[in-house]
Design an enzyme around this catalytic site. Structure first.
Site, PDB file in Angstrom:
ATOM      1  N   THR A 125       0.815  -1.210   0.000  1.00  8.66           N
ATOM      2  CA  THR A 125       0.000   0.000   0.000  1.00  8.66           C
ATOM      3  C   THR A 125       0.851   1.265   0.000  1.00  8.66           C
ATOM      4  O   THR A 125       1.974   1.269   0.536  1.00  8.66           O
ATOM      5  CB  THR A 125      -0.902   0.007   1.255  1.00  8.66           C
ATOM      6  OG1 THR A 125      -1.431   1.320   1.434  1.00  8.66           O
ATOM      7  CG2 THR A 125      -0.137  -0.346   2.517  1.00  8.66           C
ATOM      8  N   TYR A 151      -1.210   0.012  10.513  1.00 10.49           N
ATOM      9  CA  TYR A 151      -1.560  -0.641   9.240  1.00 10.49           C
ATOM     10  C   TYR A 151      -0.383  -0.548   8.255  1.00 10.49           C
ATOM     11  O   TYR A 151       0.087  -1.561   7.739  1.00 10.49           O
ATOM     12  CB  TYR A 151      -2.822   0.002   8.644  1.00 10.49           C
ATOM     13  CG  TYR A 151      -3.078  -0.393   7.208  1.00 10.49           C
ATOM     14  CD1 TYR A 151      -3.296  -1.722   6.860  1.00 10.49           C
ATOM     15  CD2 TYR A 151      -3.081   0.567   6.177  1.00 10.49           C
ATOM     16  CE1 TYR A 151      -3.514  -2.097   5.532  1.00 10.49           C
ATOM     17  CE2 TYR A 151      -3.303   0.207   4.863  1.00 10.49           C
ATOM     18  CZ  TYR A 151      -3.516  -1.131   4.545  1.00 10.49           C
ATOM     19  OH  TYR A 151      -3.717  -1.497   3.223  1.00 10.49           O
TER      20      TYR A 151
HETATM   21  N1  LIG Z   1      -8.812  -0.953  -0.946  1.00 12.24           N
HETATM   22  C1  LIG Z   1      -7.744  -0.175  -1.120  1.00 12.24           C
HETATM   23  O1  LIG Z   1      -7.862   0.989  -1.549  1.00 12.24           O
HETATM   24  C2  LIG Z   1      -6.361  -0.709  -0.822  1.00 12.24           C
HETATM   25  C3  LIG Z   1      -5.265   0.174  -0.953  1.00 12.24           C
HETATM   26  C4  LIG Z   1      -3.991  -0.321  -0.698  1.00 12.24           C
HETATM   27  C5  LIG Z   1      -3.809  -1.653  -0.347  1.00 12.24           C
HETATM   28  N2  LIG Z   1      -4.869  -2.483  -0.207  1.00 12.24           N
HETATM   29  C6  LIG Z   1      -4.632  -3.894   0.167  1.00 12.24           C
HETATM   30  O2  LIG Z   1      -5.360  -4.739  -0.701  1.00 12.24           O
HETATM   31  C7  LIG Z   1      -5.745  -5.940  -0.030  1.00 12.24           C
HETATM   32  C8  LIG Z   1      -7.213  -6.201  -0.273  1.00 12.24           C
HETATM   33  O3  LIG Z   1      -7.980  -5.099   0.197  1.00 12.24           O
HETATM   34  P1  LIG Z   1      -9.546  -4.961  -0.090  1.00 12.24           P
HETATM   35  O4  LIG Z   1      -9.829  -3.534  -0.266  1.00 12.24           O
HETATM   36  O5  LIG Z   1      -9.953  -5.929  -1.131  1.00 12.24           O
HETATM   37  O6  LIG Z   1     -10.138  -5.386   1.343  1.00 12.24           O
HETATM   38  P2  LIG Z   1     -11.261  -6.446   1.720  1.00 12.24           P
HETATM   39  O7  LIG Z   1     -11.495  -6.296   3.193  1.00 12.24           O
HETATM   40  O8  LIG Z   1     -12.424  -6.335   0.814  1.00 12.24           O
HETATM   41  O9  LIG Z   1     -10.513  -7.832   1.430  1.00 12.24           O
HETATM   42  C9  LIG Z   1      -9.699  -8.504   2.367  1.00 12.24           C
HETATM   43  C10 LIG Z   1     -10.134  -9.966   2.375  1.00 12.24           C
HETATM   44  O10 LIG Z   1      -9.282 -10.720   3.231  1.00 12.24           O
HETATM   45  C11 LIG Z   1     -10.074 -11.576   4.036  1.00 12.24           C
HETATM   46  N3  LIG Z   1      -9.308 -11.847   5.255  1.00 12.24           N
HETATM   47  C12 LIG Z   1      -8.861 -10.938   6.164  1.00 12.24           C
HETATM   48  N4  LIG Z   1      -8.173 -11.564   7.141  1.00 12.24           N
HETATM   49  C13 LIG Z   1      -8.180 -12.898   6.828  1.00 12.24           C
HETATM   50  C14 LIG Z   1      -7.629 -14.045   7.459  1.00 12.24           C
HETATM   51  N5  LIG Z   1      -6.973 -13.974   8.618  1.00 12.24           N
HETATM   52  N6  LIG Z   1      -7.813 -15.252   6.875  1.00 12.24           N
HETATM   53  C15 LIG Z   1      -8.508 -15.359   5.708  1.00 12.24           C
HETATM   54  N7  LIG Z   1      -9.045 -14.293   5.071  1.00 12.24           N
HETATM   55  C16 LIG Z   1      -8.880 -13.080   5.630  1.00 12.24           C
HETATM   56  C17 LIG Z   1     -11.372 -10.807   4.260  1.00 12.24           C
HETATM   57  O11 LIG Z   1     -12.474 -11.628   4.615  1.00 12.24           O
HETATM   58  C18 LIG Z   1     -11.559 -10.145   2.898  1.00 12.24           C
HETATM   59  O12 LIG Z   1     -12.293 -10.974   2.019  1.00 12.24           O
HETATM   60  C19 LIG Z   1      -5.354  -5.739   1.428  1.00 12.24           C
HETATM   61  O13 LIG Z   1      -4.165  -6.460   1.675  1.00 12.24           O
HETATM   62  C20 LIG Z   1      -5.124  -4.242   1.556  1.00 12.24           C
HETATM   63  O14 LIG Z   1      -4.180  -3.943   2.539  1.00 12.24           O
HETATM   64  C21 LIG Z   1      -6.154  -2.032  -0.430  1.00 12.24           C
END
Ligand SMILES: NC(=O)c1ccc[n+]([C@@H]2O[C@H](COP(=O)([O-])OP(=O)(O)OC[C@H]3O[C@@H](n4cnc5c(N)ncnc54)[C@H](O)[C@@H]3O)[C@@H](O)[C@H]2O)c1
Length: 342
Positions: A125, A151
């Site tokens: 991120t 985070y």
């Molecule tokens: N959304 C953004 O703008 C953004 C920006 C930068 C980085 N990210 C990164 O992208 C990735 C996905 O983000 P997202 O927006 O899709 O979030 P999200 O919450 O929709 O997806 C995360 C998924 O991981 C699953 N999860 C979490 N902990 C878990 C565990 N211990 N075991 C199994 N499953 C688990 C959740 O149920 C969920 O389906 C993350 O790693 C986040 O840090 C997102």
């Protein structure tokens, strides 16, 4: 290839699964505990891509179970999205973040090494940069990393786990992608109308474009602009919004690159390299929805840099990733169309 996607029931992971099934012949195993993701999203993907997607409901913190899953399945690559990602929550409950993000990632990497799974793509991120100074050319990967919340730190520590592991185990290759502001939903047309099949279903989301879509549809009475006295042309913060399908395609390029280039361990920013202010986004959402919804100015939030825009030259030059949906209106429209379906 059989690719393990952790967190594939979530927002970004589900779009990556969709793009992989659309543009490659790889099969996918989604592993998710559905803490913030949705089983219904996986079911939708399974309907769309019959026979291509296996779902395992499991928690990455159950290390014995994860070990067992790797012993019973042959994975050729891992794309690791599963994480906790709410910044204020990470300040209140840092251990949740260090355990779910850093410790579980370390264990996952350990199992990959043990089972000889040597291609790994990691969701990092822009939060690893903290509050960077204003840079004309955008933030490059070599810019100093100074995350300001648990985070961002938990993600940076995971990058270090990968870096050190790749140095120690020569067969292990990884690409960490540092996402900027991800937004929008599945670009899919039905009768020439945008009709996303999946999108961001996150509960209590704080993402600006999702919040604006919810407000346009009357799901919120009003929305807030946190600070209008930043040193930017209209006083509101500027961010680099990238469409989730473009971001997803970067994962396919990363996988291809890892498959043909042994000894790769690298980090890429993924953004469009241009920014829009909060006011730009709100005006665009008002225009595409046709609703002049209520917006209030509130205090700045701590830790919000004025401008956060990527320089994404490295990913374009190295693995040939190209943006297709660099269009704020399309990003807002797709988010809005998805929001109508929720
Ligand atoms: N959304 C953004 O703008 C953004 C920006 C930068 C980085 N990210 C990164 O992208 C990735 C996905 O983000 P997202 O927006 O899709 O979030 P999200 O919450 O929709 O997806 C995360 C998924 O991981 C699953 N999860 C979490 N902990 C878990 C565990 N211990 N075991 C199994 N499953 C688990 C959740 O149920 C969920 O389906 C993350 O790693 C986040 O840090 C997102």
């Amino acid at each position: 290839m059989n690719i393990l996607i952790t967190g594939g029931a979530g927002y970004i992971g589900s779009h990556v699964a969709k793009q992989i099934c659309t543009y490659t012949d790889h099969n996918i195993t989604i592993l998710d505990n559905c803490s913030t993701g949705f089983e219904s999203t996986v079911q939708k993907l399974q309907e769309l891509f019959a026979g291509r997607i296996t779902f395992i409901k499991a928690d990455l913190s159950d290390w014995e179970m994860i070990d067992e899953i790797f012993r019973l399945n042959r994975f050729d690559a891992v794309i690791h999205f599963a994480a906790s990602l709410v910044v204020p929550e990470s300040v209140e409950n840092p251990l949740k973040y260090y355990l779910n993000n850093t410790a579980n990632t370390s264990n996952l990497v350990k199992i990959c090494i043990k089972q000889g799974v040597n291609r790994f793509v990691f969701s990092s991120t822009a939060a690893v940069y903290g509050e960077p100074e204003l840079l004309e050319d955008g933030i490059r990967e070599e810019y100093e990393t100074r995350p300001i919340n648990p985070y961002g730190r938990s993600k940076l520590m995971s990058e270090w786990v990968l870096e050190d592991t790749a140095k120690a185990y020569k067969d292990f290759r990884y690409i960490a992608l540092r996402y900027f502001n991800v937004a929008g939903a599945d670009i899919f047309y039905e009768n020439s109308k945008l009709a996303p099949r999946i999108g961001q279903s996150t509960k209590n989301a704080t993402h600006l474009i999702k919040v604006a879509a919810e407000t346009a549809l009357g799901k919120r009475e009003k929305m807030y602009i946190f600070g209008d006295d930043y040193p930017t042309p209209d006083g509101t913060c500027i961010r680099d919004y990238i469409h989730v399908d473009d971001l997803s395609n970067a994962h396919i390029s990363a996988l291809n690159y890892l498959s043909t280039n042994t000894n790769t361990h690298t980090i890429f920013n993924v953004g469009y390299g241009r920014g829009f202010s909060v006011k730009d986004v709100i005006e665009t959402m008002k225009r595409v929805s046709g609703v002049n919804f209520a917006v209030e100015i509130a205090d700045r939030r701590p830790g919000d840099p004025a401008i956060l825009v990527s320089n994404s030259d490295k990913i374009k030059e190295t693995i040939g990733w190209k943006a297709q949906f660099d269009d704020l209106e399309l990003i807002c429209k797709s988010a809005l169309e998805w929001e109508k379906r929720l």
